[in-house]
Enzyme design. Structure first.
Site, mmCIF file in Angstrom:
data_model
loop_
_atom_site.group_PDB
_atom_site.id
_atom_site.type_symbol
_atom_site.label_atom_id
_atom_site.label_comp_id
_atom_site.label_asym_id
_atom_site.label_seq_id
_atom_site.Cartn_x
_atom_site.Cartn_y
_atom_site.Cartn_z
ATOM 1 C CG ASP A 13 -2.174 -3.844 16.644
ATOM 2 O OD1 ASP A 13 -1.087 -4.197 16.177
ATOM 3 O OD2 ASP A 13 -2.486 -4.000 17.830
ATOM 4 C CE LYS A 16 1.996 0.108 12.523
ATOM 5 N NZ LYS A 16 0.864 -0.130 13.427
ATOM 6 N N GLY A 40 3.689 -6.348 15.355
ATOM 7 C CA GLY A 40 3.146 -7.506 14.654
ATOM 8 C C GLY A 40 2.373 -6.982 13.463
ATOM 9 C CG HIS A 41 3.788 -4.533 11.048
ATOM 10 N ND1 HIS A 41 4.776 -3.699 10.620
ATOM 11 C CD2 HIS A 41 3.371 -4.017 12.231
ATOM 12 C CE1 HIS A 41 4.956 -2.731 11.506
ATOM 13 N NE2 HIS A 41 4.115 -2.904 12.498
ATOM 14 C CD GLN A 223 5.907 -0.287 18.214
ATOM 15 O OE1 GLN A 223 6.851 0.367 17.839
ATOM 16 N NE2 GLN A 223 5.879 -1.600 18.103
HETATM 17 P P1 GDP Z 1 -0.395 -3.430 11.900
HETATM 18 O O1 GDP Z 1 0.325 -3.764 13.165
HETATM 19 O O2 GDP Z 1 -0.724 -1.988 11.807
HETATM 20 O O3 GDP Z 1 0.313 -3.927 10.676
HETATM 21 O O4 GDP Z 1 -1.791 -4.196 11.975
HETATM 22 P P2 GDP Z 1 -2.041 -5.714 12.460
HETATM 23 O O5 GDP Z 1 -1.562 -6.634 11.410
HETATM 24 O O6 GDP Z 1 -1.531 -5.907 13.830
HETATM 25 O O7 GDP Z 1 -3.625 -5.725 12.587
HETATM 26 C C1 GDP Z 1 -4.443 -5.441 11.502
HETATM 27 C C2 GDP Z 1 -5.348 -6.672 11.230
HETATM 28 O O8 GDP Z 1 -6.393 -6.289 10.378
HETATM 29 C C3 GDP Z 1 -4.632 -7.796 10.520
HETATM 30 O O9 GDP Z 1 -5.191 -9.013 10.937
HETATM 31 C C4 GDP Z 1 -4.942 -7.547 9.050
HETATM 32 O O10 GDP Z 1 -4.905 -8.733 8.263
HETATM 33 C C5 GDP Z 1 -6.340 -7.029 9.145
HETATM 34 N N1 GDP Z 1 -6.742 -6.050 8.122
HETATM 35 C C6 GDP Z 1 -5.992 -5.073 7.540
HETATM 36 N N2 GDP Z 1 -6.769 -4.310 6.740
HETATM 37 C C7 GDP Z 1 -8.021 -4.815 6.829
HETATM 38 C C8 GDP Z 1 -9.275 -4.425 6.272
HETATM 39 O O11 GDP Z 1 -9.413 -3.447 5.541
HETATM 40 N N3 GDP Z 1 -10.370 -5.171 6.624
HETATM 41 C C9 GDP Z 1 -10.285 -6.243 7.451
HETATM 42 N N4 GDP Z 1 -11.392 -6.911 7.746
HETATM 43 N N5 GDP Z 1 -9.116 -6.631 7.990
HETATM 44 C C10 GDP Z 1 -8.006 -5.914 7.699
HETATM 45 P P1 IMO Z 2 2.239 -2.675 15.756
HETATM 46 O O1 IMO Z 2 3.469 -2.252 15.017
HETATM 47 C C1 IMO Z 2 -0.230 -2.279 19.300
HETATM 48 C C2 IMO Z 2 1.820 -1.505 23.078
HETATM 49 C C3 IMO Z 2 1.779 -2.592 24.148
HETATM 50 C C4 IMO Z 2 1.821 -1.729 25.388
HETATM 51 C C5 IMO Z 2 2.765 -0.591 24.985
HETATM 52 C C6 IMO Z 2 4.200 -0.790 25.440
HETATM 53 O O2 IMO Z 2 1.816 -4.062 15.476
HETATM 54 O O3 IMO Z 2 1.158 -1.672 15.568
HETATM 55 P P2 IMO Z 2 6.180 -2.362 24.594
HETATM 56 O O4 IMO Z 2 6.282 -3.852 24.542
HETATM 57 O O5 IMO Z 2 6.348 -1.699 23.275
HETATM 58 O O6 IMO Z 2 7.057 -1.750 25.643
HETATM 59 O O7 IMO Z 2 4.656 -2.090 25.089
HETATM 60 O O8 IMO Z 2 2.719 -0.531 23.578
HETATM 61 N N1 IMO Z 2 2.334 -1.957 21.772
HETATM 62 C C7 IMO Z 2 1.572 -2.141 20.699
HETATM 63 N N2 IMO Z 2 0.228 -2.069 20.547
HETATM 64 N N3 IMO Z 2 0.532 -2.547 18.246
HETATM 65 C C8 IMO Z 2 1.880 -2.602 18.365
HETATM 66 O O9 IMO Z 2 2.695 -2.699 17.291
HETATM 67 C C9 IMO Z 2 2.458 -2.443 19.641
HETATM 68 N N4 IMO Z 2 3.722 -2.454 20.123
HETATM 69 C C10 IMO Z 2 3.629 -2.149 21.422
HETATM 70 O O10 IMO Z 2 0.599 -3.345 24.060
HETATM 71 O O11 IMO Z 2 0.568 -1.145 25.622
HETATM 72 MG MG MG Z 3 0.144 -5.034 14.819
#
Ligand code: GDP
Ligand code: IMO
Ligand code: MG
Length: 423
Positions: A13, A16, A40-41, A223
Site C-alpha cells: 500500500d 504503487k 488493492g491498487h 504487496q
Molecule cells: P498500492 O497498493 O501500493 O497501490 O497502494 P493503495 O492504493 O493500497 O494505497 C495508497 C493510497 O494512498 C490510495 O488511496 C491512493 O489513492 C493514495 N495515495 C497515493 N499517493 C498519494 C499521495 O501522494 N498523497 C495522498 N494523500 N494519497 C496518496
Molecule cells: P498491495 O499490492 C498490504 C498482507 C495481508 C496479510 C499478509 C498475508 O495493495 O500493496 P495474503 O492474503 O496475501 O495471504 O495475506 O499480507 N497483504 C497486504 N498488505 N497491501 C497488499 O497488497 C497486501 N496483500 C497482502 O494483510 O498481512
Molecule cells: Mg494496496
C-alpha cells in the site's frame, strides 16, 4: 525507461498503483508478476477512483498492453468481476489484456482453507486477505495446482479438478467443515473459461518479443518487500516473491534484461494484518496519521496500522531489490506535523541492530532508535516542482533517500496524476 520493475519497499500500500499509473505514460506494456487479488491498487483519474486487484494499473491508459504473468495466482471469477466493472466504466479490455497460460488458478477451496487456517491459528493468525492466496501458491509448489491453460482443455480440466476436490474435501471433513460440490465448481469455472479464453496466452513469448523489440515494459509489483515470502517478516508475509527478483521468474524475463528498479515508499509507514512493525504508533499520533492518510485497506477495508518512517526497512529494501530510484508518496499527509521521526536503527536491550533481523520474534522486541526532524507545517499538495517544496520537506526527503541509499526521483503529494513531482 526500457525495462523497469516497480516494487513496494515497505509492507504494501505504498502507492504503487498511483506511481504505475504515472509511469505508464511512457510504457508499452504493464505486467503483474506475482500475488493475486489480495492486492488493492488505487488509481485516481480526474474525479474517478479505480481500485485494481488483479489487472495491472496500466489498463487505465488506452492502447497500452496489460499482462498478468505466470507468477500471478488468478481467481477467474474475481478477474471477470474486475473486467466487468472496468468495462462498465468504459475501459477497453479486449486486445489490451492478456493472462499467462502458466498462471495458477485460485479456487473456492483455497479461500476456505485460507480462512480455516487463520481460524486455527487464533491469536497467532497472519491476518490474510482471505483470498486463498497462500493455499493456491502451496498447491503450485506441491505440483497439484491447475493453471489457466488447463481452463482451455475442458475434459482435462474437469478430470484434474475432480481429483483435487476429492483431496480437499477429505481435508475439509477432517477439519469439521462442509465439503464442496465438484459439479458446481466445474460448471462455474468452465463458464468463466469460455469468457476468458481470448485472453489466455503464452505471455512469456509475448513479453520477450517486447523486450527484443525494445518496447518499454513496466513491471507492477504487488504487496511489498517486507511481505515477500523469503525476505519479509516471515511467517507474517504473503506467499509470493514481491521483490524485484520475482519479476524475472514471474514473467519469464531474464535478469540481464532489467534496466531499472523503482522502489515506492510512503513518507511514513503502514501495515495491514498482523506481524512485527517496530515504528508502529499505537496511540493518538497513529490514529491521526490513519485519518490524514485515509489508511484503510483497498481490498479488505481494514484500518491500516501506522507509524514513523523506518530507514532500516528502506535500506534493506534498496539492498534486496537493487532499487535505483525512489518514489516517496504521501508527503502531504505529514504537512501538519510539527515534529517527525525517522527510525535509523533498532535496539534490543543494549544490542543495536542496523540491519533487519529475519527472526520475527526478535524483530517484535526491537525498539526503534529515532532521529527527529522539524515539520514544515505548510500545505504541499498543490506543488509541482521540487524547489517549491518547503525547505524542511526537502531536507526530510533528502535524508530519507540518503538513509535508504538510493536516488530520490519522484515525490507524490496527492493521489492524483498531477500531484507528482519529478525530481
Ligand atoms: P498500492 O497498493 O501500493 O497501490 O497502494 P493503495 O492504493 O493500497 O494505497 C495508497 C493510497 O494512498 C490510495 O488511496 C491512493 O489513492 C493514495 N495515495 C497515493 N499517493 C498519494 C499521495 O501522494 N498523497 C495522498 N494523500 N494519497 C496518496
Ligand atoms: P498491495 O499490492 C498490504 C498482507 C495481508 C496479510 C499478509 C498475508 O495493495 O500493496 P495474503 O492474503 O496475501 O495471504 O495475506 O499480507 N497483504 C497486504 N498488505 N497491501 C497488499 O497488497 C497486501 N496483500 C497482502 O494483510 O498481512
Ligand atoms: Mg494496496
Amino acid at each position: 525507461m526500457a525495462v523497469t520493475i516497480l516494487i513496494g519497499a515497505q509492507w504494501g500500500d505504498e502507492g504503487k498503483g498511483k506511481i504505475i499509473d504515472v509511469l505508464t505514460e511512457q510504457a508499452d506494456m504493464v505486467v503483474r508478476y506475482q500475488g493475486g487479488n489480495n492486492a488493492g491498487h488505487t488509481v485516481e483519474v480526474g474525479e474517478d477512483q479505480y481500485i485494481l486487484h488483479l489487472i495491472p494499473s496500466g489498463i487505465l491508459h488506452p492502447g497500452k498492453l496489460s499482462v498478468i504473468g505466470n507468477g500471478v495466482v488468478v481467481d477467474p471469477l474475481a478477474l471477470l468481476q474486475e473486467i466487468d466493472g472496468l468495462q462498465a466504466r468504459g475501459v477497453k479490455i479486449r486486445g489490451n489484456l492478456y493472462v499467462s497460460d502458466a498462471a495458477h488458478v485460485v479456487f473456492p477451496y483455497h479461500r476456505l482453507l485460507d480462512e480455516l487456517r487463520e481460524q486455527q491459528k487464533g491469536k497467532g493468525k497472519i491476518g490474510t486477505t482471505k483470498r486463498g492466496i497462500g493455499p493456491a501458491y502451496a498447491d503450485k509448489v506441491a505440483r497439484t495446482g491447475l493453471r489457466m491453460g488447463d481452463l482451455l482443455v475442458p475434459d482435462r480440466f474437469s478430470e484434474k479438478l475432480r481429483r483435487k476436490v476429492r483431496e480437499t474435501n477429505d481435508i475439509f471433513r477432517a477439519l469439521g467443515s462442509k465439503p464442496l460440490s465438484f459439479a458446481k465448481l466445474n460448471r462455474e469455472y468452465l463458464a468463466a473459461a469460455k469468457r476468458l479464453k481470448p485472453l489466455i496466452t503464452d505471455t512469456v513469448t509475448l513479453l520477450n518479443a517486447g523486450v527484443r523489440d525494445r518496447q518499454e515494459i513496466l513491471f507492477e509489483g504487488a504487496q511489498g518487500t517486507l511481505l515477500d515470502i523469503d525476505f519479509g517478516t516471515y511467517p507474517f508475509v504473503t506467499s509470493s516473491s514481491a521483490t524485484a527478483g520475482g519479476a524475472c521468474t514471474g514473467a519469464g524475463i531474464p535478469p540481464n534484461r532489467i534496466d531499472r528498479v523503482v522502489g515506492v515508499m510512503k513518507a511514513y509507514t503502514t501495515r495491514v494484518g498482523e506481524g512485527p512493525f517496530p515504528t508502529e504508533l499505537v496511540n493518538k499520533q497513529g490514529e491521526a496519521l490513519r485519518r490524514a492518510g485515509r489508511e484503510f485497506g483497498a481490498t479488505t477495508g481494514r484500518p491500516r496500522r501506522c507509524g514513523w518512517f523506518d530507514a532500516v526497512v528502506s535500506r534493506y529494501s534498496v539492498m534486496i531489490n537493487g532499487i535505483n530510484d525512489l518514489a516517496v508518496t504521501k508527503l502531504d499527509v505529514l504537512d501538519h506535523l510539527p515534529k517527525l521521526r525517522v527510525c535509523v536503527g533498532y535496539k534490543v536491550g543494549r544490542k543495536v541492530y542496523e540491519t533487519l533481523p529475519h527472526d520475527a520474534d526478535l524483530l517484535q522486541r526491537c525498539r526503534p532508535i529515532y532521529q527527529e526532524f522539524d515539520g514544515w507545517m505548510t500545505p504541499t499538495s498543490h506543488l509541482t516542482e521540487f524547489d517549491q517544496l518547503p525547505k524542511r520537506a526537502r531536507v526530510y526527503l533528502r535524508r530519507l533517500a540518503e538513509f535508504s541509499g538510493a536516488r530520490l526521483s519522484i515525490v507524490s503529494v496527492g493521489a492524483r496524476r498531477s500531484q507528482t513531482i519529478m525530481v
